[in-house]
Motif scaffolding. Structure first.
Motif, mmCIF file in Angstrom:
data_model
loop_
_atom_site.group_PDB
_atom_site.id
_atom_site.type_symbol
_atom_site.label_atom_id
_atom_site.label_comp_id
_atom_site.label_asym_id
_atom_site.label_seq_id
_atom_site.Cartn_x
_atom_site.Cartn_y
_atom_site.Cartn_z
ATOM 1 N N LEU A 229 0.903 -1.037 -0.081
ATOM 2 C CA LEU A 229 0.146 0.011 -0.020
ATOM 3 C C LEU A 229 1.035 1.460 -0.121
ATOM 4 C CD1 LEU A 229 -2.613 -1.186 2.731
ATOM 5 C CD2 LEU A 229 -2.785 -1.248 0.279
ATOM 6 N N PRO A 230 0.524 2.313 -0.680
ATOM 7 C CA PRO A 230 1.462 3.519 -0.945
ATOM 8 C C PRO A 230 2.008 3.872 0.436
ATOM 9 C CG PRO A 230 -0.376 3.473 -2.599
ATOM 10 C CD PRO A 230 -0.690 2.523 -1.588
ATOM 11 N N MET A 231 0.913 3.984 1.172
ATOM 12 C CA MET A 231 1.272 4.670 2.768
ATOM 13 C C MET A 231 2.341 3.802 3.312
ATOM 14 S SD MET A 231 0.862 6.862 5.244
ATOM 15 C CE MET A 231 -0.602 7.691 5.141
ATOM 16 N N GLN A 232 2.276 2.544 3.145
ATOM 17 C CA GLN A 232 3.511 1.553 3.735
ATOM 18 C C GLN A 232 4.655 1.653 3.024
ATOM 19 O OE1 GLN A 232 1.143 1.557 6.186
ATOM 20 N NE2 GLN A 232 2.226 -0.077 6.952
ATOM 21 N N VAL A 247 7.307 -3.701 1.596
ATOM 22 C CA VAL A 247 7.452 -4.174 3.066
ATOM 23 C C VAL A 247 7.122 -5.487 2.996
ATOM 24 C CG1 VAL A 247 7.674 -3.845 5.521
ATOM 25 C CG2 VAL A 247 7.177 -1.972 3.909
ATOM 26 N N GLU A 248 8.421 -6.489 2.864
ATOM 27 C CA GLU A 248 8.175 -7.857 2.711
ATOM 28 C C GLU A 248 7.395 -8.413 3.920
ATOM 29 O OE1 GLU A 248 7.975 -9.744 0.103
ATOM 30 O OE2 GLU A 248 8.458 -7.958 -1.180
ATOM 31 N N GLN A 249 8.017 -8.097 5.136
ATOM 32 C CA GLN A 249 7.575 -8.731 6.129
ATOM 33 C C GLN A 249 6.095 -8.517 6.392
ATOM 34 O OE1 GLN A 249 9.149 -11.056 8.473
ATOM 35 N NE2 GLN A 249 7.038 -11.309 8.988
ATOM 36 N N GLN A 250 5.734 -7.410 5.977
ATOM 37 C CA GLN A 250 4.304 -7.181 6.268
ATOM 38 C C GLN A 250 3.458 -8.054 5.335
ATOM 39 O OE1 GLN A 250 3.348 -2.948 5.811
ATOM 40 N NE2 GLN A 250 4.957 -2.470 7.334
ATOM 41 N N ASN A 251 3.954 -8.122 4.038
ATOM 42 C CA ASN A 251 3.176 -8.916 3.088
ATOM 43 C C ASN A 251 3.165 -10.605 3.378
ATOM 44 O OD1 ASN A 251 2.772 -6.920 1.378
ATOM 45 N ND2 ASN A 251 4.071 -7.487 -0.314
ATOM 46 N N LYS A 252 4.222 -10.926 4.194
ATOM 47 C CA LYS A 252 4.294 -12.376 4.726
ATOM 48 C C LYS A 252 3.428 -12.466 5.673
ATOM 49 C CE LYS A 252 9.161 -13.304 3.701
ATOM 50 N NZ LYS A 252 10.604 -13.561 4.237
ATOM 51 N N ASP A 253 3.112 -11.479 6.513
ATOM 52 C CA ASP A 253 2.048 -11.421 7.622
ATOM 53 C C ASP A 253 0.672 -11.771 6.935
ATOM 54 O OD1 ASP A 253 4.166 -11.073 9.618
ATOM 55 O OD2 ASP A 253 3.541 -8.986 10.090
ATOM 56 N N SER A 254 0.290 -10.975 5.701
ATOM 57 C CA SER A 254 -0.991 -10.782 5.241
ATOM 58 C C SER A 254 -1.113 -12.343 4.705
ATOM 59 C CB SER A 254 -0.893 -9.697 4.189
ATOM 60 O OG SER A 254 -0.701 -8.558 4.631
ATOM 61 N N GLN A 255 -0.258 -12.955 4.244
ATOM 62 C CA GLN A 255 -0.320 -14.266 3.574
ATOM 63 C C GLN A 255 -0.260 -15.332 4.601
ATOM 64 O OE1 GLN A 255 3.555 -14.232 1.370
ATOM 65 N NE2 GLN A 255 2.323 -14.898 -0.185
ATOM 66 N N ALA A 256 0.159 -15.295 6.047
ATOM 67 C CA ALA A 256 0.003 -16.078 6.967
ATOM 68 C C ALA A 256 -1.317 -16.088 7.479
ATOM 69 C CB ALA A 256 1.008 -15.812 8.112
ATOM 70 N N TYR A 257 -1.945 -14.719 7.719
ATOM 71 C CA TYR A 257 -3.376 -14.144 7.935
ATOM 72 C C TYR A 257 -4.362 -15.133 7.370
ATOM 73 C CZ TYR A 257 -7.592 -11.775 9.337
ATOM 74 O OH TYR A 257 -8.880 -11.383 9.673
ATOM 75 N N PHE A 330 -4.379 4.346 -12.539
ATOM 76 C CA PHE A 330 -3.667 4.363 -11.155
ATOM 77 C C PHE A 330 -4.342 3.177 -10.324
ATOM 78 C CE2 PHE A 330 -2.130 8.152 -12.161
ATOM 79 C CZ PHE A 330 -1.069 8.649 -11.227
ATOM 80 N N LEU A 331 -3.623 2.428 -9.846
ATOM 81 C CA LEU A 331 -4.020 1.050 -8.943
ATOM 82 C C LEU A 331 -4.911 1.777 -7.687
ATOM 83 C CD1 LEU A 331 -4.322 -1.801 -7.900
ATOM 84 C CD2 LEU A 331 -1.880 -1.723 -7.209
ATOM 85 N N PHE A 332 -4.196 2.774 -7.118
ATOM 86 C CA PHE A 332 -4.589 3.577 -5.909
ATOM 87 C C PHE A 332 -5.126 4.857 -6.184
ATOM 88 C CE2 PHE A 332 -1.512 0.095 -4.541
ATOM 89 C CZ PHE A 332 -2.300 -0.485 -3.595
ATOM 90 N N TRP A 333 -6.165 5.151 -5.377
ATOM 91 C CA TRP A 333 -6.787 6.414 -5.435
ATOM 92 C C TRP A 333 -6.113 7.394 -4.544
ATOM 93 C CZ3 TRP A 333 -8.677 10.441 -7.556
ATOM 94 C CH2 TRP A 333 -9.413 11.476 -6.713
ATOM 95 N N ASP A 334 -5.989 6.942 -3.273
ATOM 96 C CA ASP A 334 -5.211 7.442 -2.490
ATOM 97 C C ASP A 334 -4.131 6.580 -1.583
ATOM 98 O OD1 ASP A 334 -6.442 5.944 -0.468
ATOM 99 O OD2 ASP A 334 -7.799 7.618 0.403
ATOM 100 N N ALA A 335 -3.385 7.118 -0.698
ATOM 101 C CA ALA A 335 -2.373 6.285 0.089
ATOM 102 C C ALA A 335 -2.534 5.173 0.407
ATOM 103 C CB ALA A 335 -1.564 7.116 0.699
ATOM 104 N N MET A 336 -4.012 4.765 0.578
ATOM 105 C CA MET A 336 -4.306 3.268 1.178
ATOM 106 C C MET A 336 -5.539 2.457 0.520
ATOM 107 S SD MET A 336 -2.637 2.868 3.917
ATOM 108 C CE MET A 336 -3.888 1.718 5.206
ATOM 109 N N HIS A 337 -6.087 3.310 -0.276
ATOM 110 C CA HIS A 337 -7.369 2.729 -0.941
ATOM 111 C C HIS A 337 -7.235 2.582 -2.503
ATOM 112 C CE1 HIS A 337 -8.814 4.737 2.897
ATOM 113 N NE2 HIS A 337 -9.229 3.590 2.931
#
Length: 360
Positions: A229-232, A247-257, A330-337
């Motif tokens: 996500l752009p903010m991240q 941020v790879e660790q955050q993506n790994k956390d998302s995959q585990a979840y 654009f994939l994202f409209w703002d920094a999160m969405h």
């Protein structure tokens, strides 16, 4: 073989053969769509919250909606649930429950109870001042009472039984409590996997409560690749030589979840009578859009369309903010969405992969 017996045998054989040719009885069509969760599904409920940090009731939000007016959708236009109800022939847009213009008749084909900034954790809500899932459930109870007054108990039950309940929540919990604040109570109490177990237990209880109220068809979204996500990307660049990479660790956390969420859905499917639950994968489609933009007609995936696209969202994406000339690139409209174009891609995937399971 006696004549009567032969006739019965032929009739039975013919009927059996025809039954193979004729289609089996299909499930009733989708009667309504009810959305619960966070900003990815909020179509205007936060307008009625005076103290929430997350509002999008101002331009340039909503610039690509039919009337070009901000409706508190956290996008330049439609959300995935708007495309869903349109594809199902229910209505053009999924309205917000707290919209004062909402009528009792509007409820019969669906509504969104979602709230931008909401989460499964009470500490998330303490920060965002959004509507909790328990309060969204109370709003649903109120909506049921209104529906019963309009069409009666039996018809109301049939509508709820044949509706699709779309649930998307969890990203804010991870961002607020594990990632973007240096020290939080949850970081002290839990490991990332322990915190995910905590969240999923609450999500399971929430789905069970909806089932008790008659819900039978569920589309439950997983986490996106949060680290992309752009903010991240922006926050992560501070610790990565200003390089805007996922941020790879955050993506790994998302995959585990998401893996654990799929296990939860399987257990709920087995334990909730008459239910159909489907996991909706947002992680891989968004990551594919991020990594292969030209495949989807995008030219920018690392920043949002609004402002610099690096940090702007909510009040920071305001009427004085410069925006890109064509948000569909654009994939994202703002920094999160996501942008309306990205939500359209997700809605198309849901139509092909999830709805057939819920309606077969």
């Amino acid at each position: 073989m006696e004549l009567k017996t032969r006739v019965l045998f032929v009739l039975f054989s013919s009927a059996s053969f025809l039954s193979l040719l004729l289609p089996t009885t299909a499930s009733p069509p989708v009667s309504a769509v009810f959305a619960l969760g966070d900003s990815t599904l909020d179509s205007g409920n936060n307008n009625r919250l005076p103290f929430t940090l997350f509002k999008s009731d101002h331009r340039p939000y909503g610039r690509d909606l039919p009337n070009h007016v901000p409706t508190e959708r956290f996008s330049n236009g439609k959300l995935s649930t708007d495309f869903m109800v349109s594809k199902l022939g229910l209505k053009d847009l999924l309205p917000a429950y707290r919209d004062r213009r909402l009528t009792d008749r509007d409820l019969l084909t669906g509504v969104s109870f979602a709230s931008g900034g909401s989460g499964l954790d009470d500490l998330t809500l303490a920060v965002s001042k959004a509507t909790s899932l328990s309060r969204q459930l109370e709003d649903f109870d109120e909506a049921l009472r209104r529906m019963r007054r309009t069409v009666g108990e039996k018809n109301c039950s049939e509508i709820v039984n044949n509706a699709v309940f779309v649930i998307s929540v969890g990203t804010n919990d991870m961002v607020f409590n594990l990632y973007d604040v240096p020290v939080t109570r949850r970081k002290i109490e839990f490991s990332p996997s322990g915190y995910q177990d905590f969240l999923l237990k609450r999500l399971g209880s929430f789905i069970q409560n909806l089932h008790k109220r008659g819900a039978r068809r569920f589309q439950v979204a997983g986490l996106p690749p949060i680290g992309c996500l752009p903010m991240q990307l922006t926050i992560g660049s501070i610790f990565n030589g200003l390089r805007r990479v996922c941020v790879e660790q955050q993506n790994k956390d998302s995959q585990a979840y998401n893996t654990n969420l799929q296990g939860l859905i399987q257990r709920l499917q087995a334990s909730l009578p008459g239910s159909r639950l489907a996991y909706f994968d947002t992680y891989n489609p968004i990551l594919d859009m991020f990594n292969n933009p030209s495949k989807y007609g995008f030219v920018q995936t690392h920043a949002g369309c609004c402002g610099t696209g690096m940090v702007e969202l909510g009040p920071m994406c305001g009427k004085l903010s410069l925006t890109c000339p064509d948000p569909s690139k654009f994939l994202f409209w703002d920094a999160m969405h996501p942008s309306q174009a990205a939500y359209k891609v997700l809605a198309d995937i849901s139509e092909k992969t999830v709805l057939p399971h819920l309606t077969a």
